[in-house]
Design a protein around this motif. Structure first.
Motif, PDB file in Angstrom:
ATOM      1  N   ARG A   1     -16.735 -28.919  24.982  1.00  0.00           N
ATOM      2  CA  ARG A   1     -17.606 -28.187  24.046  1.00  0.00           C
ATOM      3  C   ARG A   1     -18.952 -27.859  24.688  1.00  0.00           C
ATOM      4  O   ARG A   1     -19.478 -26.761  24.517  1.00  0.00           O
ATOM      5  CB  ARG A   1     -17.782 -28.995  22.756  1.00  0.00           C
TER       6      ARG A   1
ATOM      7  N   GLU B   1     -13.810 -19.131  29.555  1.00  0.00           N
ATOM      8  CA  GLU B   1     -14.331 -19.506  28.232  1.00  0.00           C
ATOM      9  C   GLU B   1     -13.214 -19.524  27.194  1.00  0.00           C
ATOM     10  O   GLU B   1     -13.066 -20.482  26.424  1.00  0.00           O
ATOM     11  CB  GLU B   1     -15.370 -18.470  27.776  1.00  0.00           C
TER      12      GLU B   1
ATOM     13  N   TYR C   1     -11.865 -22.613  24.841  1.00  0.00           N
ATOM     14  CA  TYR C   1     -11.857 -22.588  23.372  1.00  0.00           C
ATOM     15  C   TYR C   1     -10.445 -22.824  22.840  1.00  0.00           C
ATOM     16  O   TYR C   1     -10.253 -23.482  21.810  1.00  0.00           O
ATOM     17  CB  TYR C   1     -12.410 -21.266  22.843  1.00  0.00           C
TER      18      TYR C   1
ATOM     19  N   ASN D   1     -10.490 -23.996  19.063  1.00  0.00           N
ATOM     20  CA  ASN D   1     -11.457 -23.187  18.308  1.00  0.00           C
ATOM     21  C   ASN D   1     -10.982 -21.738  18.389  1.00  0.00           C
ATOM     22  O   ASN D   1     -11.480 -20.946  19.190  1.00  0.00           O
ATOM     23  CB  ASN D   1     -12.863 -23.346  18.899  1.00  0.00           C
TER      24      ASN D   1
ATOM     25  N   MET E   1     -13.264 -18.487  17.913  1.00  0.00           N
ATOM     26  CA  MET E   1     -14.048 -18.122  19.093  1.00  0.00           C
ATOM     27  C   MET E   1     -13.173 -17.459  20.145  1.00  0.00           C
ATOM     28  O   MET E   1     -13.639 -16.585  20.888  1.00  0.00           O
ATOM     29  CB  MET E   1     -14.741 -19.350  19.677  1.00  0.00           C
ATOM     30  N   CYS E   2     -11.897 -17.833  20.198  1.00  0.00           N
ATOM     31  CA  CYS E   2     -10.971 -17.136  21.096  1.00  0.00           C
ATOM     32  C   CYS E   2     -10.887 -15.666  20.724  1.00  0.00           C
ATOM     33  O   CYS E   2     -10.827 -14.793  21.600  1.00  0.00           O
ATOM     34  CB  CYS E   2      -9.581 -17.768  21.034  1.00  0.00           C
TER      35      CYS E   2
END
Length: 313
Positions: free
Chosen positions: A153, A182, A186, A191, A194-195
């Protein structure tokens, strides 16, 4: 007030020098006390805004903490980091970063990588206003440290900072690689929203690189993400890619000026509003024919209104 603090600083330095002297009855210098006195001197110089002298005092403190093998090593590292902050107060950013990076290496060697990563992040924030390239390097190093510690994170947040700066620097090939990393992180921490956002950023970067195939691939790969297919992000990217492929300037314009893209992080929002279709010359395509039964001149206001619709087609 400043003169008083400077006098106090010199008194502490005199005490430190006394601690370092040896005699027939004192065979070893008292490095612990000397370091403590130099730390006090540094604070006095700092309060008097004598930052160069404060920096020297912090470096002396670090030196004697290092000599004092029994004392916890991080004290020396922190003193070197403080020396860097004194350079920052004088707007000598390259020197400031040099000291902070040195402290980070020492933190790593001493087995405190989290502290090193946080210091690298602080250094990145310091240098970012004047040297974006160096800030990218520092953020990526900090992310790497956190990643090695399985603190994904924290790592992905720093990678995000680096990605945005790479876009700002127009180093789009590197930005595309950073965004993929990134997105993978994620996904690993599950998450998925956010992807979705990173997929949108990837599409914008790849289209600015002129690589439609890579942009399309990013969307197709994201279909496997839970909730992506049919989502607002997915529909927007499918519509954008269709408009781009068909050289439909109106369609591309509407998607890129929709709230979904306009309110992304500023660097990506700029990519959106500046995107042009190949061969479009930056102009929006006009309707093929005027509306049936209307006067030629009467259609223009309606067309102008349509140009600034906020939604997706």
């Amino acid at each position: 007030m400043a003169a008083q603090k400077i006098n106090e600083a010199h008194e502490h330095i005199a005490k430190a020098e006394k601690c370092l002297k040896t005699s027939l009855t004192k065979w070893k210098p008292d490095f612990d006390s000397a370091a403590s006195e130099y730390a006090k001197a540094a604070v006095c110089f700092k309060n008097a805004k004598q930052y160069d002298q404060a920096k020297d005092a912090y470096l002396k403190e670090a030196e004697y903490h290092t000599e004092n093998k029994a004392y916890p090593a991080p004290a020396a590292h922190l003193a070197i980091e403080q020396a860097g902050m004194m350079m920052k107060e004088q707007k000598k950013m390259p020197e400031a970063i040099q000291y902070i990076e040195k402290a980070c290496m020492m933190y790593m060697e001493n087995g405190t990588p989290d502290t090193a990563a946080m210091a690298l992040d602080r250094a990145g924030k310091l240098i970012e206003p004047i040297n974006l390239e160096k800030a990218v390097d520092l953020y990526q190093k900090a992310a790497g440290v956190f990643e090695n510690e399985d603190r994904l994170r924290q790592a992905v947040e720093l990678l995000g900072k680096a990605s945005r700066l790479l876009v700002r620097l127009k180093r789009l090939d590197e930005a595309a690689v950073a965004l993929q990393k990134e997105k993978n992180m994620y996904k690993e921490i599950e998450n998925f929203p956010m992807c979705f956002k990173k997929t949108t950023a990837q599409v914008l970067v790849h289209l600015h690189r002129g690589d439609y195939v890579a942009a399309d691939k990013c969307v197709r790969e994201s279909y496997s993400l839970p909730g992506y297919s049919g989502s607002e992000d997915c529909v927007a990217m499918e519509t954008l890619l269709q408009g781009y492929d068909e050289q439909d300037e109106d369609q591309v314009y509407r998607v890129c000026n929709s709230p979904l893209l306009k309110y992304m992080d500023n660097d990506y929002a700029k990519l959106a509003i500046s995107l042009r279709v190949p061969g479009g010359g930056g102009k929006k395509k006009k309707a093929a024919a005027a509306p049936a039964g209307g006067a030629g001149g009467a259609a223009a206001p309606a067309e102008e209104d349509d140009d600034y619709e906020g939604g997706l087609c």
